[in-house]
Design a protein around this motif. Structure first.
Motif, PDB file in Angstrom:
ATOM      1  N   ILE A 120       0.978  -1.179  -0.169  1.00  0.00           N
ATOM      2  CA  ILE A 120       0.080   0.089  -0.199  1.00  0.00           C
ATOM      3  C   ILE A 120       0.774   1.692   0.203  1.00  0.00           C
ATOM      4  O   ILE A 120       0.591   2.171  -1.165  1.00  0.00           O
ATOM      5  CB  ILE A 120      -1.138   0.268   1.082  1.00  0.00           C
ATOM      6  N   ASP A 146       1.265   3.717  -3.013  1.00  0.00           N
ATOM      7  CA  ASP A 146       0.902   6.039  -2.614  1.00  0.00           C
ATOM      8  C   ASP A 146       2.697   6.065  -3.480  1.00  0.00           C
ATOM      9  O   ASP A 146       2.221   7.480  -4.045  1.00  0.00           O
ATOM     10  CB  ASP A 146       0.563   5.382  -1.184  1.00  0.00           C
ATOM     11  N   GLN A 168      -1.367   3.607 -14.847  1.00  0.00           N
ATOM     12  CA  GLN A 168      -1.270   3.136 -13.325  1.00  0.00           C
ATOM     13  C   GLN A 168      -1.031   2.150 -13.264  1.00  0.00           C
ATOM     14  O   GLN A 168       0.409   1.380 -12.620  1.00  0.00           O
ATOM     15  CB  GLN A 168      -2.837   3.193 -12.925  1.00  0.00           C
ATOM     16  N   ASP A 202      -6.989  -4.218  -6.508  1.00  0.00           N
ATOM     17  CA  ASP A 202      -7.530  -4.299  -8.172  1.00  0.00           C
ATOM     18  C   ASP A 202      -6.905  -5.507  -8.870  1.00  0.00           C
ATOM     19  O   ASP A 202      -5.584  -5.199  -8.779  1.00  0.00           O
ATOM     20  CB  ASP A 202      -7.094  -2.855  -8.435  1.00  0.00           C
ATOM     21  N   ARG A 211       1.893   7.496  -6.769  1.00  0.00           N
ATOM     22  CA  ARG A 211       0.574   8.260  -7.080  1.00  0.00           C
ATOM     23  C   ARG A 211       0.223   7.089  -7.773  1.00  0.00           C
ATOM     24  O   ARG A 211      -1.162   7.683  -8.137  1.00  0.00           O
ATOM     25  CB  ARG A 211       1.024   9.118  -7.970  1.00  0.00           C
ATOM     26  N   PRO A 221      -3.772   6.995  -6.569  1.00  0.00           N
ATOM     27  CA  PRO A 221      -5.043   7.761  -5.920  1.00  0.00           C
ATOM     28  C   PRO A 221      -5.593   6.262  -4.832  1.00  0.00           C
ATOM     29  O   PRO A 221      -5.812   5.623  -5.543  1.00  0.00           O
ATOM     30  CB  PRO A 221      -5.758   8.299  -7.044  1.00  0.00           C
ATOM     31  N   ASN A 222      -6.016   6.702  -3.785  1.00  0.00           N
ATOM     32  CA  ASN A 222      -6.874   5.927  -2.568  1.00  0.00           C
ATOM     33  C   ASN A 222      -6.073   4.345  -2.267  1.00  0.00           C
ATOM     34  O   ASN A 222      -6.591   3.374  -3.040  1.00  0.00           O
ATOM     35  CB  ASN A 222      -8.190   5.461  -3.490  1.00  0.00           C
ATOM     36  N   ALA A 223      -4.326   4.682  -2.606  1.00  0.00           N
ATOM     37  CA  ALA A 223      -3.933   3.475  -2.712  1.00  0.00           C
ATOM     38  C   ALA A 223      -4.675   1.983  -2.140  1.00  0.00           C
ATOM     39  O   ALA A 223      -4.817   0.702  -1.784  1.00  0.00           O
ATOM     40  CB  ALA A 223      -2.367   3.675  -2.531  1.00  0.00           C
ATOM     41  N   LYS A 224      -4.858   2.453  -0.588  1.00  0.00           N
ATOM     42  CA  LYS A 224      -5.483   1.427   0.118  1.00  0.00           C
ATOM     43  C   LYS A 224      -6.525   0.378  -0.169  1.00  0.00           C
ATOM     44  O   LYS A 224      -6.924  -0.601   0.181  1.00  0.00           O
ATOM     45  CB  LYS A 224      -6.027   2.246   1.072  1.00  0.00           C
ATOM     46  N   ALA A 225      -7.351   1.284  -1.280  1.00  0.00           N
ATOM     47  CA  ALA A 225      -8.023   0.741  -1.582  1.00  0.00           C
ATOM     48  C   ALA A 225      -8.076  -0.084  -3.295  1.00  0.00           C
ATOM     49  O   ALA A 225      -8.378  -1.217  -3.495  1.00  0.00           O
ATOM     50  CB  ALA A 225      -9.840   1.767  -2.269  1.00  0.00           C
ATOM     51  N   ARG A 226      -6.854   0.635  -3.870  1.00  0.00           N
ATOM     52  CA  ARG A 226      -6.615   0.215  -5.079  1.00  0.00           C
ATOM     53  C   ARG A 226      -5.043  -1.407  -5.001  1.00  0.00           C
ATOM     54  O   ARG A 226      -5.315  -1.673  -6.273  1.00  0.00           O
ATOM     55  CB  ARG A 226      -5.496   0.759  -6.188  1.00  0.00           C
TER      56      ARG A 226
END
Length: 327
Positions: free
Chosen positions: A133, A137, A159, A150, A140, A142-147
């Motif tokens: 995580i 981050d 990305q 993925d 860069r 965005p919203n690394a904790k959720a992505r």
């Protein structure tokens, strides 16, 4: 002492027509924290050099015929596969050319980053996931904790390239090899990726080897450059020196191929100059002549009959051309 030292490297590959030297007598050094670029057309040996540094030459097809690759004082050409696995991804990492296919579609991006950390750093699953995580981050996303959960198909090309950079930098390697890191990305994302690589280099102290055919990328990213042609080093030197005063006609041709944007509408565009012809057949790579002679307007009989030596011009600037003094 240089962090990486390559001396008289010759790499041969097996083809249907016989064995051919895809890299022929290549020598260069790389210092800690330095940024070095390999530039040249496709098929000139840039990526093959990178694969040799990683110990990833195609098994049964490519091999180091002679020469030396020394990393941090250790000879890599004679290292065991077990030792090379310890070095790959840990001390020397590589961002591969195609972000669309380099990631495993069956695993989340977090799992693929964490795998490197667990293999080389011995982290637990939880610690590796947390570090994944942080790395997303850092590059860069965005919203690394959720992505982090993925899958690659859920991310854009830019990305996915950032994920590849995160994997390559996970163990803070001493050398990062970036093989065409902005392939298939639009110019805005390309600029972002280059900025990211520069930032990561400053933060981690990693040396960078950039492989590209884009002179703009070289000017943006590198301190020194090596121009490759037909498996040989055509020119080497500081980027500013080589671009301002090229001493090899191939280098001059590559620079002239870069289109220039005019500052006013009243000026006419300069005609785009091309380098005529194509890279010679692989079976011609080892010939003791100037392999660029058939495409060079400066070539004479000497060029077609003898291999040019490397000539030094000061400031660590070298060129392998019989007529380098005139150029």
């Amino acid at each position: 002492m240089a962090l990486l030292s390559v001396k008289n490297l010759r790499i041969e590959i097996k083809t249907r027509d016989g064995v051919a030297p895809v890299i022929d007598d290549l020598s260069f050094d790389l210092d800690a924290g330095e940024s070095l670029s390999f530039v040249g057309e496709s098929g000139c040996g840039k990526s093959m050099t990178a694969l040799a540094l990683m110990g990833l030459l195609p098994e049964g097809v490519g091999s180091v015929a002679s020469g030396s690759i020394t990393f941090d004082g250790e000879e890599l050409t004679t290292a065991s596969e077990a030792r090379l696995r310890q070095i790959r991804g840990n001390d020397i990492s590589m961002i591969f050319q195609e972000p669309m296919t380099s990631l495993n579609p069956l695993y989340t991006v977090g799992e693929q980053i964490a795998e490197v950390l667990r293999a080389h750093q011995g982290l637990s699953k939880r610690a590796a996931w947390a570090q994944a995580i942080e790395l997303l981050d850092a590059v860069r996303i965005p919203n690394a904790k959720a992505r982090v959960s993925d899958y690659p198909f859920q991310m854009s090309g830019g990305q996915r390239q950032r994920v590849m950079i995160a994997i390559a930098l996970a163990c803070e390697p001493k050398i990062l090899i970036a093989d065409e890191p902005t392939t298939a990305l639009d110019v805005t994302v390309q600029a972002q990726i280059f900025d990211l690589l520069q930032d990561m280099r400053r933060q981690t102290g990693s040396a960078i080897i950039l492989i590209t055919h884009d002179m703009g990328a070289v000017a943006e990213m590198a301190e020194r450059m090596i121009v490759m042609y037909a498996g040989r080093k055509a020119e080497l030197g500081p980027v500013e020196t080589v671009i301002d005063h090229p001493r090899h006609p191939y280098t001059a041709g590559l620079i002239s191929c870069v289109p220039h944007i005019l500052s006013t509408l009243t000026q006419e565009r300069e005609e785009l100059v091309e380098v005529p012809g194509i890279v010679p057949s692989l079976m011609d790579f080892g010939k003791d002549t100037c392999l660029f002679a058939s495409r060079c307007r400066h070539a004479d009989d000497k060029c077609r009959q003898q291999r040019p030596p490397e000539v030094s011009f000061g400031d660590a600037h070298q060129s392998a051309c019989w007529r380098a003094e005139e150029l």
